[in-house]
Motif scaffolding. Structure first.
Motif, PDB file in Angstrom:
ATOM      1  N   ILE A  52       0.949  -1.312   0.059  1.00 11.17           N
ATOM      2  CA  ILE A  52      -0.153   0.038   0.094  1.00 11.17           C
ATOM      3  C   ILE A  52       0.864   1.406   0.064  1.00 11.17           C
ATOM      4  O   ILE A  52       1.749   1.203   0.906  1.00 11.17           O
ATOM      5  CB  ILE A  52      -0.776   0.122   1.095  1.00 11.17           C
ATOM      6  CG1 ILE A  52      -1.446  -1.246   1.288  1.00 11.17           C
ATOM      7  CG2 ILE A  52      -1.802   1.149   1.338  1.00 11.17           C
ATOM      8  CD1 ILE A  52      -2.677  -1.359   2.516  1.00 11.17           C
ATOM      9  N   ARG A  53       0.663   2.167  -1.142  1.00 10.73           N
ATOM     10  CA  ARG A  53       1.604   3.285  -1.204  1.00 10.73           C
ATOM     11  C   ARG A  53       0.742   4.341  -1.375  1.00 10.73           C
ATOM     12  O   ARG A  53      -0.342   4.509  -2.115  1.00 10.73           O
ATOM     13  CB  ARG A  53       2.561   3.043  -2.164  1.00 10.73           C
ATOM     14  CG  ARG A  53       3.850   1.995  -2.018  1.00 10.73           C
ATOM     15  CD  ARG A  53       4.589   2.066  -3.408  1.00 10.73           C
ATOM     16  NE  ARG A  53       3.783   1.426  -4.359  1.00 10.73           N
ATOM     17  CZ  ARG A  53       4.117   1.964  -5.618  1.00 10.73           C
ATOM     18  NH1 ARG A  53       5.094   2.573  -5.998  1.00 10.73           N
ATOM     19  NH2 ARG A  53       3.343   1.506  -6.626  1.00 10.73           N
ATOM     20  N   ASP A  84      -2.482   3.649  -3.928  1.00 11.38           N
ATOM     21  CA  ASP A  84      -2.171   2.451  -4.615  1.00 11.38           C
ATOM     22  C   ASP A  84      -1.987   1.306  -3.828  1.00 11.38           C
ATOM     23  O   ASP A  84      -1.176   1.157  -2.914  1.00 11.38           O
ATOM     24  CB  ASP A  84      -0.768   2.546  -5.274  1.00 11.38           C
ATOM     25  CG  ASP A  84      -0.491   1.812  -6.353  1.00 11.38           C
ATOM     26  OD1 ASP A  84       0.189   0.724  -6.269  1.00 11.38           O
ATOM     27  OD2 ASP A  84      -1.019   1.939  -7.488  1.00 11.38           O
ATOM     28  N   TYR A  85      -2.888   0.398  -4.251  1.00 12.12           N
ATOM     29  CA  TYR A  85      -2.755  -1.042  -3.467  1.00 12.12           C
ATOM     30  C   TYR A  85      -2.686  -2.132  -4.563  1.00 12.12           C
ATOM     31  O   TYR A  85      -3.534  -2.777  -5.039  1.00 12.12           O
ATOM     32  CB  TYR A  85      -4.302  -1.169  -2.912  1.00 12.12           C
ATOM     33  CG  TYR A  85      -4.729  -0.223  -2.105  1.00 12.12           C
ATOM     34  CD1 TYR A  85      -5.059   0.953  -2.316  1.00 12.12           C
ATOM     35  CD2 TYR A  85      -5.198  -0.571  -0.634  1.00 12.12           C
ATOM     36  CE1 TYR A  85      -5.511   2.133  -1.199  1.00 12.12           C
ATOM     37  CE2 TYR A  85      -5.533   0.181   0.356  1.00 12.12           C
ATOM     38  CZ  TYR A  85      -5.750   1.624   0.002  1.00 12.12           C
ATOM     39  OH  TYR A  85      -6.281   2.606   0.925  1.00 12.12           O
ATOM     40  N   GLU A  86      -1.388  -2.457  -4.384  1.00 14.36           N
ATOM     41  CA  GLU A  86      -0.792  -3.383  -5.229  1.00 14.36           C
ATOM     42  C   GLU A  86      -1.010  -4.768  -4.506  1.00 14.36           C
ATOM     43  O   GLU A  86      -0.176  -5.147  -3.400  1.00 14.36           O
ATOM     44  CB  GLU A  86       0.707  -3.057  -5.555  1.00 14.36           C
ATOM     45  CG  GLU A  86       1.187  -4.228  -6.346  1.00 14.36           C
ATOM     46  CD  GLU A  86       3.035  -4.014  -6.334  1.00 14.36           C
ATOM     47  OE1 GLU A  86       3.456  -2.829  -6.202  1.00 14.36           O
ATOM     48  OE2 GLU A  86       3.601  -4.963  -6.568  1.00 14.36           O
ATOM     49  N   THR A  87      -1.406  -5.786  -5.266  1.00 14.35           N
ATOM     50  CA  THR A  87      -1.367  -7.140  -4.802  1.00 14.35           C
ATOM     51  C   THR A  87       0.075  -8.195  -5.118  1.00 14.35           C
ATOM     52  O   THR A  87       0.217  -8.332  -6.029  1.00 14.35           O
ATOM     53  CB  THR A  87      -2.611  -7.935  -5.665  1.00 14.35           C
ATOM     54  OG1 THR A  87      -3.690  -7.140  -5.608  1.00 14.35           O
ATOM     55  CG2 THR A  87      -2.660  -9.416  -5.214  1.00 14.35           C
ATOM     56  N   GLY A 142      -4.377  -5.755  -8.171  1.00 13.09           N
ATOM     57  CA  GLY A 142      -4.623  -4.685  -7.426  1.00 13.09           C
ATOM     58  C   GLY A 142      -5.203  -3.515  -7.710  1.00 13.09           C
ATOM     59  O   GLY A 142      -6.116  -3.686  -8.956  1.00 13.09           O
ATOM     60  N   TYR A 143      -5.378  -2.386  -7.272  1.00 16.06           N
ATOM     61  CA  TYR A 143      -5.988  -1.506  -7.796  1.00 16.06           C
ATOM     62  C   TYR A 143      -5.438   0.005  -7.267  1.00 16.06           C
ATOM     63  O   TYR A 143      -4.500   0.176  -6.305  1.00 16.06           O
ATOM     64  CB  TYR A 143      -7.589  -1.299  -7.243  1.00 16.06           C
ATOM     65  CG  TYR A 143      -7.757  -1.349  -5.607  1.00 16.06           C
ATOM     66  CD1 TYR A 143      -7.810  -2.305  -5.080  1.00 16.06           C
ATOM     67  CD2 TYR A 143      -7.876   0.062  -4.811  1.00 16.06           C
ATOM     68  CE1 TYR A 143      -8.137  -2.590  -3.516  1.00 16.06           C
ATOM     69  CE2 TYR A 143      -8.073  -0.058  -3.669  1.00 16.06           C
ATOM     70  CZ  TYR A 143      -7.844  -1.302  -2.745  1.00 16.06           C
ATOM     71  OH  TYR A 143      -8.272  -1.344  -1.699  1.00 16.06           O
ATOM     72  N   HIS A 144      -5.628   0.877  -8.087  1.00 16.33           N
ATOM     73  CA  HIS A 144      -4.953   2.439  -8.113  1.00 16.33           C
ATOM     74  C   HIS A 144      -6.281   3.378  -7.798  1.00 16.33           C
ATOM     75  O   HIS A 144      -7.209   3.194  -8.497  1.00 16.33           O
ATOM     76  CB  HIS A 144      -4.196   2.705  -9.005  1.00 16.33           C
ATOM     77  CG  HIS A 144      -3.389   4.000  -8.669  1.00 16.33           C
ATOM     78  ND1 HIS A 144      -2.094   4.306  -8.182  1.00 16.33           N
ATOM     79  CD2 HIS A 144      -3.749   5.364  -9.092  1.00 16.33           C
ATOM     80  CE1 HIS A 144      -1.808   5.470  -8.042  1.00 16.33           C
ATOM     81  NE2 HIS A 144      -2.691   6.088  -8.524  1.00 16.33           N
ATOM     82  N   LEU A 145      -6.246   4.448  -6.683  1.00 14.34           N
ATOM     83  CA  LEU A 145      -7.318   5.105  -6.545  1.00 14.34           C
ATOM     84  C   LEU A 145      -6.943   6.468  -7.339  1.00 14.34           C
ATOM     85  O   LEU A 145      -6.066   7.130  -7.462  1.00 14.34           O
ATOM     86  CB  LEU A 145      -7.424   5.749  -5.262  1.00 14.34           C
ATOM     87  CG  LEU A 145      -7.715   4.469  -4.076  1.00 14.34           C
ATOM     88  CD1 LEU A 145      -7.708   5.137  -2.722  1.00 14.34           C
ATOM     89  CD2 LEU A 145      -8.938   3.782  -4.494  1.00 14.34           C
ATOM     90  N   PRO A 165     -11.600   3.723  -7.307  1.00 13.79           N
ATOM     91  CA  PRO A 165     -10.703   2.484  -7.684  1.00 13.79           C
ATOM     92  C   PRO A 165     -10.552   2.092  -9.102  1.00 13.79           C
ATOM     93  O   PRO A 165     -11.541   1.979  -9.678  1.00 13.79           O
ATOM     94  CB  PRO A 165     -11.326   1.340  -6.769  1.00 13.79           C
ATOM     95  CG  PRO A 165     -12.580   1.541  -6.610  1.00 13.79           C
ATOM     96  CD  PRO A 165     -12.869   3.321  -6.614  1.00 13.79           C
ATOM     97  N   GLU A 166      -9.568   1.973  -9.565  1.00 11.62           N
ATOM     98  CA  GLU A 166      -9.268   1.464 -10.916  1.00 11.62           C
ATOM     99  C   GLU A 166      -8.661   0.381 -10.649  1.00 11.62           C
ATOM    100  O   GLU A 166      -7.533   0.024 -10.335  1.00 11.62           O
ATOM    101  CB  GLU A 166      -8.366   2.419 -11.774  1.00 11.62           C
ATOM    102  CG  GLU A 166      -7.971   1.985 -13.166  1.00 11.62           C
ATOM    103  CD  GLU A 166      -7.281   2.925 -13.918  1.00 11.62           C
ATOM    104  OE1 GLU A 166      -6.071   3.210 -13.633  1.00 11.62           O
ATOM    105  OE2 GLU A 166      -7.612   3.368 -15.057  1.00 11.62           O
TER     106      GLU A 166
END
Lengths: 543, 593
Positions: free
Chosen positions: A135-136, A146-149, B279-282, B287-288
């Motif tokens: 999470i950045r 940014d929430y990267e899996t 994942g997603y980017h805001l 959310p994208e």
């Protein structure tokens, strides 16, 4: 108008308040674990002998939490500048500035995050139910965008008991995570994530319906998910010791006579068979694997926590890496308990090639409430304790513990000898009590391995103390116990020991997991439990 | 959000007290006017499709002046209606053509007052005399797509208004905002999301709420949209409570459900694509989602439509040699258009160049989805089960005939003012004998349990129940001692109960049966296995909560139940027959032992 469960169902949920991994609590247990008749009830000496007040040595401050936050702490980690990153049950990640006493919301929307690694104040790695996420805050506004899996490559059946723990970072940049198995107290979803276990997934009380449930997994820096070790049930805590060994706790329940901390190595099996379903080459329905074979395969706990006496649900093991800023136990492991209002510590040593050692309460009666789920040391040597309830008792909030600088009297190290123990103290003790065998009350017992939920104490015996020899510097005592029996827990209570200044010990009970003798350890006892049937323990029931 | 100062009591004080504004020119010349004071309402149309204030109260016959101001960035109007007329007028307005100059006011005597359609920042005044009959008069914005959630209520009354959180004349989003329960240390503002356990989705579910009352469920395991709903967002608290063995529950009305399977295909739609969630980017907090389809990068960003009820999703797709197909059900709850490519028979086809970035628009088609639908694929109740039973479609829920399996929907008969339909598949199970006396069950409906049980010795078996004081409605079998599938309704203890019963006794054939009823304008029609099975005159209880599997605290049914739906209009016989035919299993199915 909110959809609510009918009152009877809410009552059911409230009644099923067992430990994070289904540990029975006497008052509210709706389904008693299967117990064989106990051989002997524990002796009354279990009562605590007089102890020094913890507040002489450690101060606790309860941190003011943001109002209306459900402060069920899932993870804590400290940044080098002393700020504290914390994640909570309803999906929030906050950063706490202790100097300003200010909370800043960093991220939200997460699914039951149960661990956090703070890279810096704009990048966090969080383990949530469905995935390990980076999470950045990439645009610098202080809020994550940014929430990267990093990985979601493990299965989810939708069973509520499939919690996910970690991440623990090693020196090479790998993450270690651990995955709870599912509970037969509930079913699995119509749609799963991951391949379904080819067998009727509910073949043990806790079961592994989709890949890697019950495993410790390793995640490489590139995000590759590698199976590391199977055999876990509810491994709610990972930590490295001073030498970099991986320690993982688990919870008493089916196949676990009492709660352990394991020294985990790649490829070894740690006892709970459900996860074997995903081991390469294993084609059998796991509850059909004969118990003797499982016994031979498994690695036992390095430290066992006697149920109902020391701990019911150990949580996160954390190295005291403060180089003395938090008292005399630097280099040892602390560990929380879900159910007791204390943090414990472990004194580990290598005996005949195996890690084993003693567990003991440590931060007790400090005013902290229970539910000690997560621990984190600050660079300044103080300790953060994150509490949670998660529907299983405990409490909420975060405590901040500091050492007053005064060294308590306690057993610093407990070493196995040829015929007893050598106890090393934190400071010199008065001779009069130290040389009396009656100062040291010992019993020993063991727990049985098998499909039953927990195990009563077996082979409970008093252990007479032949002699207690005080070293010339009065900082250690060697106990002669006559003979030692392997594969036992030795429980010891101190009655009346005092320091030179007349202080009582900070703690008076200790539990040494004596698996191996110094040499010529006999083979372990064979389990007397019977294999479980396919529908383990009949009707499914509350956890 | 409305401020309390603008609600009823304050305005009544205005009307009766200090502020008086004369209605220029309307005064009678001679006789004094007892009601010279005028109630002035400052009404704004605000972002999120809301009226501010959401409601107000005036005494009967009061002079009212509504100062309307549009502070939103969409066009709105203010239309005051006769009690109970909102859905009819909104449906009529939704069908009106969108032409310049149209105010979207249907011709109807149910329209009492209206403003013109106001563009953003424009104002208007609506002056009228309130009716003398005390009642709840809805006001609504009839711009197509708005009226389903953009409405309020004018109470003509001298009594206090009901508490905001319980006022069923308000949209659930507005009732929700009055909910004093604080869930976080901050008040989340759309857009925001919760990752949680949601029904009819894989276990890795993401629920997203957008401004304007549009919400959707996205499956992070399957990398695709699952369903879209309008109105209030989500009650995440059941999943947060205790250990997590409960779902977060959708609060609004699901209007669109996608078909099974990933909708994006490179090349051929017959090949099942491999997906991987990244994942997603805001993007401005929206959310994208980022994922791979057959190794090709896809980003998916969803926002609400500017006009009407629906969403628009912008896809940004990586380089591919093959055309991109997007599949959807043309008969589904949303009409789909695309900014690029061609659409035919539920397939959007885009060239690799077009696929680089394109936007799909999903516009709500009202009525394609029922008011509520239960697939029963995941547990509805807390009874401990291993695997759920095989049902007519997917899994079925097992109602054990006791309180633990009773399911309190959050629905109310006040939502069924324009008619009702309920249908479900049932496989009745052997039920326990009823308890001897009705003394442990408080409602008069419970007194319908006869002293002598019906032939198969079970008491009332209620699949759908509603009770309010002495009024009740029950659908099930063995009702009131009459054997067979049927329904019963009573408008009060002195009223003659409505009753329909079929001859078919459950349990005899151990088969699944389709049990349904419709209600419209005082008539109940019962359907069994797609065929009409009798009618009766009667009414649904007023303002009654609706239960699945019981009458509400009593008469718990023993049955498997599957594919249940409730709708707020009466289906025709042809629709019931079609529903039965489309759901009927090819071969009889019995649950696994």
């Amino acid at each position: 108008m909110n959809r609510t469960l009918p009152c009877s169902l809410l009552a059911w949920l409230g009644a099923a308040s067992l430990g994070l991994a289904q540990n029975a609590k006497p008052a509210t247990d709706t389904k008693p674990p299967a117990k064989a008749p106990a051989e002997k009830k524990p002796k009354p000496e279990k009562a605590n002998y007089p102890q020094a007040p913890a507040s002489d040595y450690y101060h606790v401050e309860e941190i003011t939490m943001p109002p209306n936050l459900s402060a069920e702490t899932g993870g804590l980690d400290c940044l080098p500048d002393g700020q504290l990153a914390a994640c909570f049950h309803r999906g929030e990640v906050y950063i706490y500035n202790p100097a300003k006493r200010q909370w800043r919301l960093f991220a939200d929307g997460l699914h039951d995050p149960l661990g956090i690694h703070a890279v810096n104040d704009h990048e966090m790695i969080v383990m949530q139910r469905p995935e390990l996420t980076r999470i950045r805050d990439t645009d610098g506004d202080g809020v994550a965008d940014d929430y990267e899996t990093i990985t979601d490559g493990f299965g989810m059946s939708g069973n509520y008991h499939e919690f996910a723990y970690g991440p623990l970072l090693d020196k090479e940049g790998n993450y270690y995570i651990s995955l709870n198995v599912a509970s037969n107290g509930a079913g699995i979803r119509y749609e799963l994530r991951g391949e379904q276990n080819r067998y009727n997934p509910i073949n043990t009380r806790m079961f592994s319906p989709v890949p890697w449930r019950g495993w410790v997994m390793k995640v490489t820096p590139k995000g590759e998910l590698i199976p590391f070790a199977p055999g876990f049930r509810s491994p709610n805590g990972l930590g490295f010791d001073a030498e970099g060994h991986l320690l993982v706790s688990d919870n008493q329940g089916d196949w676990l006579g009492t709660s352990p901390v394991y020294h985990v190595e790649e490829g070894k099996f740690y006892g709970h068979p459900a996860s074997l379903a995903w081991r390469e080459g294993e084609n059998r329905e796991t509850n059909k694997i004969p118990i003797p074979e499982l016994e031979k395969m498994r690695t036992r706990g390095a430290v066992l926590f006697p149920e109902g006496i020391l701990a019911n649900s150990p949580t996160q093991p954390l190295l005291d890496s403060t180089h003395g800023k938090f008292g005399p136990f630097s280099g040892q492991m602390l560990i929380g308990d879900y159910t007791r209002a204390y943090v414990m510590r472990m004194m580990l040593e290598k005996v005949d090639g195996q890690w084993q050692g003693a567990g003991a309460p440590f931060l007790e009666r400090t005013g902290m409430s229970g539910g000690m789920n997560r621990l984190a040391f600050s660079p300044d040597g103080s300790l953060w304790v994150g509490h949670t309830s998660h529907g299983w008792g405990g409490s909420t909030g975060i405590s901040h513990v500091t050492w007053t600088g005064k060294t308590p009297l306690d057993i610093l190290e407990m070493h196995l000898t040829r015929n007893g123990f050598k106890l090393v103290f934190t400071k010199p003790v008065k001779e009069a009590e130290a040389i009396l065998p009656s100062t040291y009350k010992l019993t020993r017992y063991r727990y049985e391995y098998g499909p039953a939920y927990g195990s009563p104490q077996r082979n409970l015996e008093d252990v007479p103390v032949m002699s207690a020899t005080l070293a010339p510097d009065r900082k250690s005592v060697t106990l002669d116990l006559g003979e030692l029996v392997a594969w036992r827990i030795y429980e010891m209570h101190l009655n009346g020991l005092r320091s030179d200044e007349g202080e009582l010990p900070l703690n008076t009970m200790y539990f040494y997991t004596l698996n191996h003798l110094l040499e010529n350890t006999p083979p372990p006892p064979v389990s007397e439990q019977k294999p479980s049937s396919t529908r383990a323990e009949g009707k499914p029931s509350a956890d | 959000m409305s401020s309390p100062a603008r609600s009823g009591p304050f305005l009544l004080a205005l009307a009766l007290g200090v502020l008086t504004l004369s209605n220029a020119g309307a005064q009678d010349a001679g006789a004094p006017d007892a009601n010279a004071a005028e109630t002035v309402i400052e009404m704004s149309t605000v972002g999120g499709l809301r009226f501010d204030p959401p409601r107000f109260a005036v005494p009967p016959g009061a002079k009212v002046k509504v100062l309307l101001q549009n502070v939103d960035d969409m066009a709105h109007n203010f239309v005051l209606l006769k009690p109970g007329a909102r859905m009819e007028i909104v449906t009529a307005a939704n069908a009106m053509p969108v032409t310049p100059g149209s105010d979207f006011i249907p011709k109807s005597d149910k329209v009492l007052q209206h403003s013109p359609l106001l563009n953003p920042s424009k104002k208007a005044t609506v002056t009228f005399t309130a009716p003398t009959k005390e009642d709840a008069y809805p006001y609504v914005c009839t711009f197509p797509g708005h009226g389903l959630i953009m409405y309020g209520v004018m109470y003509v009354t001298n009594k206090p208004m009901p508490p905001l959180a319980k006022d069923m004349n308000l949209p659930d989003m507005v009732r929700d905002s009055g909910d004093p329960r604080k869930l976080h240390a901050f008040i989340p503002t759309p857009p925001y999301l919760y990752r949680s356990f949601l029904r009819d989705c894989g276990p890795a579910a993401i629920a997203v709420t957008l401004p304007g009352g549009q919400n959707y469920c996205w499956d992070a395991g399957a990398c695709r949209l699952r369903y879209v709903w309008s109105g209030a967002f989500l009650d995440a608290t059941p999943h947060w409570a205790a250990n997590g063995d409960a779902f977060a529950e959708v609060k609004g009305r699901i209007y669109f459900r996608t078909q099974p399977g990933v909708p994006l295909h490179f090349g051929s739609k017959d090949k099942i694509p491999a997906v991987k969630f990244l994942g997603y980017h805001l993007v401005q907090r929206f959310p994208e989602f980022h994922y791979l389809v057959d190794g090709i990068d896809v980003r998916e960003l969803t926002k609400p439509l500017h006009h009407g009820s629906g969403i628009e999703t912008t896809f940004t797709v990586g380089k591919s040699e093959q055309p991109l197909l997007y599949t959807f059900d043309p008969k589904g709850g949303a009409a789909v258009t695309s900014s690029a490519g061609t659409i035919q028979d539920g397939v959007v086809t885009l060239t690799p160049e077009q696929a680089k970035t394109f936007t799909l628009t999903f516009t709500e088609v009202p009525g394609r989805e029922p008011l509520r639908y239960w697939s029963m694929n995941d547990t509805l109740n807390k009874k401990k089960i291993g695997l759920l039973e095989t049902g007519v479609k997917g899994r079925a829920a097992n109602f054990y005939g006791n309180k633990a399996t009773e399911y309190a929907t959050d629905l109310n008969t006040s939502q069924l003012a324009n008619g009702a339909t309920f249908a479900a598949w049932v496989l009745p199970q052997k039920a326990a004998k009823p308890k001897p006396a009705a003394k442990d069950e408080g409602t008069p409906a419970a007194a319908a349990v006869p002293a002598t049980p019906s032939p198969d010795e079970s008491g009332d078996q209620v699949v759908l129940g509603m009770t309010s004081g002495p009024e009740y409605f029950l659908l099930g079998w063995n009702l009131g001692g009459t054997p067979g599938f049927g329904l019963a309704a009573s408008a009060g203890k002195d009223a003659q109960p409505a009753k329909i019963s079929t001859g078919l006794l459950p349990h005899k054939d151990k088969e699944w049966h389709h049990l349904a009823f419709t209600y419209s304008a005082g008539t109940f029609t019962l359907y069994l296995d797609g065929q009409p099975a009798g009618t009766a005159k009667g009414t649904l209880p007023a303002k009654a909560p609706i239960f699945l599997g019981s009458a509400g605290g009593s008469k718990f049914v023993s049955t498997y139940m599957d594919e249940a739906r409730i709708d707020d209009r009466a289906y025709t016989a042809a629709e019931i027959a079609e529903l039965y035919k489309s759901e009927r299993p090819a071969a009889p199915t019995t649950p696994a032992p």
